[in-house]
Design a protein around this motif. Structure first.
Motif, short mmCIF file in Angstrom:
data_model
loop_
_atom_site.label_atom_id
_atom_site.label_comp_id
_atom_site.label_asym_id
_atom_site.label_seq_id
_atom_site.Cartn_x
_atom_site.Cartn_y
_atom_site.Cartn_z
N VAL A 140 -9.08 15.53 15.42
CA VAL A 140 -8.15 16.34 16.19
C VAL A 140 -7.80 15.64 17.50
O VAL A 140 -8.69 15.25 18.28
CB VAL A 140 -8.75 17.73 16.47
N ASP A 141 -6.50 15.46 17.75
CA ASP A 141 -5.96 14.86 18.98
C ASP A 141 -6.40 13.41 19.19
O ASP A 141 -6.27 12.88 20.29
CB ASP A 141 -6.35 15.69 20.22
N ALA A 142 -6.91 12.77 18.13
CA ALA A 142 -7.38 11.39 18.28
C ALA A 142 -6.64 10.46 17.31
O ALA A 142 -5.88 9.58 17.73
CB ALA A 142 -8.88 11.31 18.05
N TRP A 143 -6.84 10.64 16.01
CA TRP A 143 -6.23 9.74 15.03
C TRP A 143 -6.10 10.45 13.69
O TRP A 143 -6.78 11.45 13.44
CB TRP A 143 -7.06 8.46 14.87
N THR A 144 -5.21 9.94 12.86
CA THR A 144 -5.04 10.41 11.48
C THR A 144 -5.02 9.20 10.57
O THR A 144 -4.42 8.17 10.90
CB THR A 144 -3.72 11.20 11.33
N SER A 145 -5.69 9.29 9.44
CA SER A 145 -5.77 8.18 8.51
C SER A 145 -4.37 7.83 7.98
O SER A 145 -3.68 8.68 7.42
CB SER A 145 -6.68 8.55 7.34
N LYS A 146 -3.97 6.59 8.21
CA LYS A 146 -2.65 6.12 7.77
C LYS A 146 -2.83 4.80 7.02
O LYS A 146 -3.62 3.95 7.44
CB LYS A 146 -1.73 5.91 8.96
N PRO A 147 -2.09 4.59 5.94
CA PRO A 147 -2.25 3.36 5.16
C PRO A 147 -1.63 2.16 5.85
O PRO A 147 -0.68 2.29 6.63
CB PRO A 147 -1.52 3.68 3.85
N SER A 148 -2.19 0.99 5.57
CA SER A 148 -1.59 -0.26 6.03
C SER A 148 -0.30 -0.53 5.25
O SER A 148 -0.03 0.08 4.21
CB SER A 148 -2.57 -1.41 5.80
N ALA A 149 0.50 -1.44 5.77
CA ALA A 149 1.72 -1.83 5.05
C ALA A 149 1.37 -2.67 3.82
O ALA A 149 1.90 -2.45 2.73
CB ALA A 149 2.64 -2.62 5.99
N TYR A 150 0.45 -3.61 4.00
CA TYR A 150 -0.02 -4.46 2.91
C TYR A 150 -1.55 -4.59 3.01
O TYR A 150 -2.13 -4.41 4.08
CB TYR A 150 0.59 -5.86 2.98
N VAL A 204 0.82 -1.21 0.00
CA VAL A 204 0.00 0.00 0.00
C VAL A 204 0.86 1.26 0.00
O VAL A 204 1.80 1.38 0.79
CB VAL A 204 -0.95 0.02 1.21
N GLU A 205 0.51 2.18 -0.87
CA GLU A 205 1.12 3.51 -0.90
C GLU A 205 0.00 4.53 -0.99
O GLU A 205 -0.88 4.43 -1.85
CB GLU A 205 2.07 3.65 -2.09
N SER A 206 0.05 5.52 -0.13
CA SER A 206 -1.02 6.52 -0.10
C SER A 206 -0.74 7.65 -1.09
O SER A 206 0.39 8.14 -1.18
CB SER A 206 -1.15 7.12 1.30
N PRO A 207 -1.77 8.09 -1.84
CA PRO A 207 -1.57 9.25 -2.73
C PRO A 207 -1.28 10.52 -1.95
O PRO A 207 -0.75 11.49 -2.52
CB PRO A 207 -2.90 9.33 -3.48
N ILE A 208 -1.61 10.53 -0.66
CA ILE A 208 -1.36 11.72 0.16
C ILE A 208 0.13 11.93 0.36
O ILE A 208 0.60 13.07 0.52
CB ILE A 208 -2.09 11.59 1.51
N ILE A 246 -12.53 8.09 -2.99
CA ILE A 246 -11.90 7.63 -1.75
C ILE A 246 -12.13 6.14 -1.55
O ILE A 246 -11.21 5.39 -1.23
CB ILE A 246 -12.46 8.43 -0.55
N GLY A 247 -13.36 5.69 -1.76
CA GLY A 247 -13.68 4.29 -1.54
C GLY A 247 -12.92 3.34 -2.43
O GLY A 247 -12.67 2.19 -2.06
N ASP A 248 -12.53 3.80 -3.61
CA ASP A 248 -11.84 2.94 -4.56
C ASP A 248 -10.33 2.96 -4.39
O ASP A 248 -9.61 2.32 -5.17
CB ASP A 248 -12.19 3.36 -6.00
N ASP A 249 -9.81 3.69 -3.41
CA ASP A 249 -8.37 3.73 -3.15
C ASP A 249 -8.09 2.96 -1.87
O ASP A 249 -8.60 3.29 -0.80
CB ASP A 249 -7.87 5.17 -3.01
N VAL A 250 -7.26 1.95 -1.96
CA VAL A 250 -6.99 1.07 -0.82
C VAL A 250 -6.39 1.83 0.36
O VAL A 250 -6.56 1.43 1.53
CB VAL A 250 -6.07 -0.08 -1.26
N ALA A 251 -5.71 2.94 0.11
CA ALA A 251 -4.99 3.65 1.17
C ALA A 251 -5.83 4.68 1.90
O ALA A 251 -5.40 5.19 2.93
CB ALA A 251 -3.75 4.32 0.58
N LEU A 252 -7.00 5.03 1.36
CA LEU A 252 -7.75 6.17 1.89
C LEU A 252 -8.96 5.73 2.71
O LEU A 252 -9.46 4.61 2.56
CB LEU A 252 -8.22 7.06 0.73
#
Length: 580
Positions: free
Chosen positions: A82-92, A40-44, A69-75
Motif C-alpha cells: 500500500v502506497d509503496a509499490w505494485t508488482s509490474k512486469p519487465s518489458a523483456y 513479458v506479458e503478465s497474466p494479470i 507464481i515462481g514459474d511465471d516470469v511476470a509475477l
C-alpha cells in the motif's frame, strides 16, 4: 559533452524513448542467449479487461500457489505494498540458463542504458525483483544442485582443508536444496524456513533458517559464489579470490553488487532429531497477558536461549500467545523437560491463563522433516504444488501460504538485544512487548537473533556484511499486515487501501513501543519497512561504508539498483534517474 550524452548519464531509457533498443537489437540479444529472450506479458493484464471471467477466477486461485507464481516470469510472490509499490512486469526478460546468458543480458543493459532487474525466487517484500520498463535477468531455470565431499574454494588450495559442500544454481529454491541434501543424502545445509524462497536471495540478504542459532546464517555458510559484475565479467568470489566482493555478497543485499549465478554452501552433519512445540494460551485479562509475557520471557532466557531452539512466539492484541517453536538435536523427552517449568507455571494459574490449544510436543527423524508424506498432507502439516505433473518435492508449510500473492499493508522488524533479558532489564522488555501488543500483533523469531547460539555460528556471522546487531540479539520482532491475493485495478480483487493505511499506522505505533527499549536495534533488510528513513544504519550499521566501497569498486556506474540497496541513495525511487 552533448545534451544527449549528459541526459544518458542521468536517466535510463524506457520503451518509446529515442535510445530504446530497436527490434533488431532485441533479436540479436535473443540469438546471443540461444532463444532465451522473452517479451513479458503478465497474466494479470487479462483480469483487468475481464475481472469476472472464469480465467480470472482461476488465476486468483493459482496466485495462492507459490510454485505457480515462481514459474511465471511476470509475477512476484508479493503483489505490492500500500502506497509503496505494485508488482509490474519487465518489458523483456532473459530466462538465463548459465552465466554466459546472464553476462549477455548485463552487457546489453549497460550498452543500452536500461534499467536492469534480477529475479530468482521473487520473494522481495521491498519489490526489488520487479520493475516496469526494465530488462529482467530471470534465474529460475538455473537450478542445478551438486554435492561435494571435499570442496576447496578457487585460489584457496593449501590454505583451507577440503570440506563437504553443495553447489546450487541461483534460481533454485530451498525445497529443492533440502530434498537433495537432507532427504536424499542425510546431511544439512543452512537455508530458509520458507521453502519457496530463492537460495541466492536468502544468502545475499543474510537470511535465517529455523536453526540459525546452531548452524549460523545462510550468508555465513557461503563458501564461494560465481557472479556476473556490472562490466559483464563472470567472476569467482570467495575468501581468497575477490574477497571484498565475496564479503559484500554475504548479507549486503541482493541485486546491488552483481548477479549471482551459482553458490557453494557449507554442508553440516544432520542432527538425528528435529522437533516442534505448538500451543496457544489465552490470558483472562490484559493484566494477566502482561504477566504471561513476563513469565515467558523469563523462561526463554533461562531454558531456551541456546543452539537447540528456534522459530516463533506470537503476541496478539486479543491476549493470546501462540507458540510455534522448533528444535534440533533433542528427542521428545528432552524437549518436554525443557518446557516443563513454563507449562507448570501456566497450569498453576487457571484463573489467569487457559490453553486454547493444548501443548503438543513432537519429535521426528530429521531426514524426514521435508518429506511431504501422505500422512503429513492429510493432517495439513504440509502443502504441495497442486498443478498436474508437479514434483512431489514442491512442498511448503501451510503458514507460508499466508504471504503468497499478498498485498502488504505494512511491515517492520526490530532486533532485540540479549541485554534486555538481564534481571534489571526484563521488566522493561516485558512492558514494551505488552504495550506493542496493544497496537498490533508481534512475532518474536528467536532463530533470527544469534545471541545464545553456538560460538561457530556467531564467529562466522561476524565475517559477513549483515548488521552487527544480529550478533547480540536474542530475537527479531516482526510486525506486519496484509491481504491476499489482491491487485489494484481489478474489480472484485482490489486491495483495501483504507484498511491497509490503518494497519500501517497500528504497526508503526507497535514498533515505536519496541524502539523505546531497543533504539539501536536496526532491522532485517529482507523483512523491514519499505519506508525506513535510516536504512543504511538500520540494515547494515557500521558495515555500510565498507559496502559502499565494494559498490564503487564493482559497480561504479550504478547499473545494479534496488530500493534501499547499497548505492541507491544516488538514484530516484524508481531507479531510472540519477540524482544531481
Amino acid at each position: 559533452m552533448s545534451a544527449w550524452a549528459a541526459d544518458r548519464q542521468r536517466s535510463r531509457v524506457r520503451p518509446g524513448d529515442p535510445g530504446w533498443p530497436s527490434d533488431v537489437s532485441w533479436q540479436q540479444l535473443n540469438q546471443q542467449v540461444g532463444g532465451a529472450l522473452i517479451k513479458v506479458e503478465s497474466p494479470i493484464a487479462a483480469c483487468v479487461e475481464a475481472p469476472t471471467s472464469a480465467a480470472c477466477a482461476q488465476l486468483f486461485k493459482s496466485l495462492r500457489n507459490p510454485y505457480f507464481i515462481g514459474d511465471d516470469v511476470a509475477l512476484t510472490q508479493h503483489l505490492g505494498w500500500v502506497d509503496a509499490w505494485t508488482s509490474k512486469p519487465s518489458a523483456y526478460a532473459v530466462a538465463a540458463r548459465n552465466a554466459s546468458d546472464v553476462a549477455a543480458a548485463v552487457h546489453f543493459a549497460r550498452r543500452n542504458n536500461l534499467r536492469l532487474v534480477v529475479k530468482g525466487g521473487g520473494h522481495s517484500y521491498q519489490g526489488t525483483s520487479n520493475a516496469a520498463d526494465s530488462l529482467l535477468v530471470w534465474t529460475r531455470r538455473m537450478n542445478e544442485i551438486r554435492l561435494h565431499d571435499g570442496f576447496v574454494a578457487a585460489g584457496c588450495g593449501g590454505h583451507v582443508a577440503p570440506q563437504r559442500a553443495v553447489s546450487v544454481g541461483a534460481g533454485a529454491v530451498w525445497a529443492q536444496v533440502y530434498d537433495a541434501v537432507t532427504t536424499q543424502r542425510g546431511a544439512y545445509v543452512q537455508g530458509g524456513g520458507c521453502t519457496t524462497v530463492g537460495v541466492a536471495g536468502l544468502v545475499q540478504s543474510g537470511g535465517f533458517g529455523s536453526f540459525s542459532k546452531a548452524f549460523g546464517t545462510a550468508a555465513a555458510n557461503l563458501l564461494e559464489a560465481e557472479v556476473v559484475t556490472a562490466d559483464g565479467q563472470v567472476r569467482v568470489a570467495n575468501a581468497c579470490t575477490n574477497p571484498e566482493l565475496f564479503w559484500g555478497l554475504k548479507g549486503g543485499g541482493g541485486g546491488s553488487l552483481g548477479v549471482i549465478t551459482r553458490l557453494t554452501l557449507r554442508v553440516h552433519e544432520l542432527p538425528e532429531k528435529f522437533g516442534a512445540v505448538d500451543m496457544s494460551i489465552k490470558a483472562a485479562s490484559p493484566e494477566a497477558f502482561r504477566r504471561l509475557i513476563g513469565l515467558f520471557i523469563d523462561f526463554y532466557g533461562k531454558r531456551l536461549m541456546n543452539p537447540h531452539w528456534g522459530e516463533q512466539v506470537r503476541l496478539q492484541t486479543n491476549n493470546i500467545m501462540r507458540v510455534s517453536m522448533l528444535c534440533q538435536g533433542l528427542d521428545r523427552g528432552a524437549a518436554q523437560h525443557a518446557w516443563q517449568p513454563f507449562l507448570e507455571a501456566v497450569s498453576a494459574a487457571p484463573g489467569d491463563f487457559r490453553f486454547e490449544s493444548s501443548p503438543v510436543i513432537v519429535s521426528m527423524t530429521a531426514r524426514d522433516y521435508w518429506v511431504p508424506t501422505t500422512l503429513k498432507r492429510a493432517l495439513g502439516l504440509v502443502k504441495v504444488d497442486d498443478r498436474p505433473g508437479a514434483p512431489i518435492s514442491n512442498m511448503y508449510w501451510p503458514g507460508d501460504q499466508l504471504t503468497v500473492g499478498e498485498f502488504v499493508h505494512g511491515f517492520d522488524s526490530a532486533w532485540l538485544p540479549a541485554a534486555l533479558l538481564r534481571d534489571d532489564q526484563r521488566e522493561a522488555l516485558s512492558d514494551a512487548l505488552f504495550a506493542s501488543s496493544r497496537q498490533w500483533w508481534i512475532s518474536l523469531y528467536f532463530n533470527k537473533g544469534l545471541a545464545g547460539g553456538s560460538a561457530e555460528a556467531i564467529d562466522a556471522a561476524k565475517d559477513t556484511a549483515t548488521s552487527p546487531a544480529v550478533l547480540d540479539a536474542f530475537a527479531l520482532a516482526i510486525i506486519g499486515a496484509e491481504e491476499q491475493p489482491a491487485y489494484p485495478g481489478i474489480a472484485g480483487h482490489e486491495p483495501d487501501l483504507a484498511r491497509g493505511r490503518r494497519a500501517a499506522q497500528g504497526i508503526a505505533r507497535a514498533v515505536a513501543e519496541l524502539r523505546k527499549v531497543a533504539p539501536n536495534g536496526g532491522a532485517y533488510v529482507a523483512e523491514s519497512n519499505y519506508f525506513e528513513p535510516d536504512w543504511q544504519r538500520a540494515y547494515w550499521g557500521t558495515n555500510y561504508p565498507r559496502l559502499q566501497a565494494a559498490k564503487t569498486q564493482f559497480d561504479p556506474e550504478g547499473l545494479f539498483f534496488v530500493h534501499n540497496g547499497v548505492g541507491s541513495e544516488d538514484w530516484s525511487a524508481d531507479g531510472f534517474s540519477r540524482k544531481a
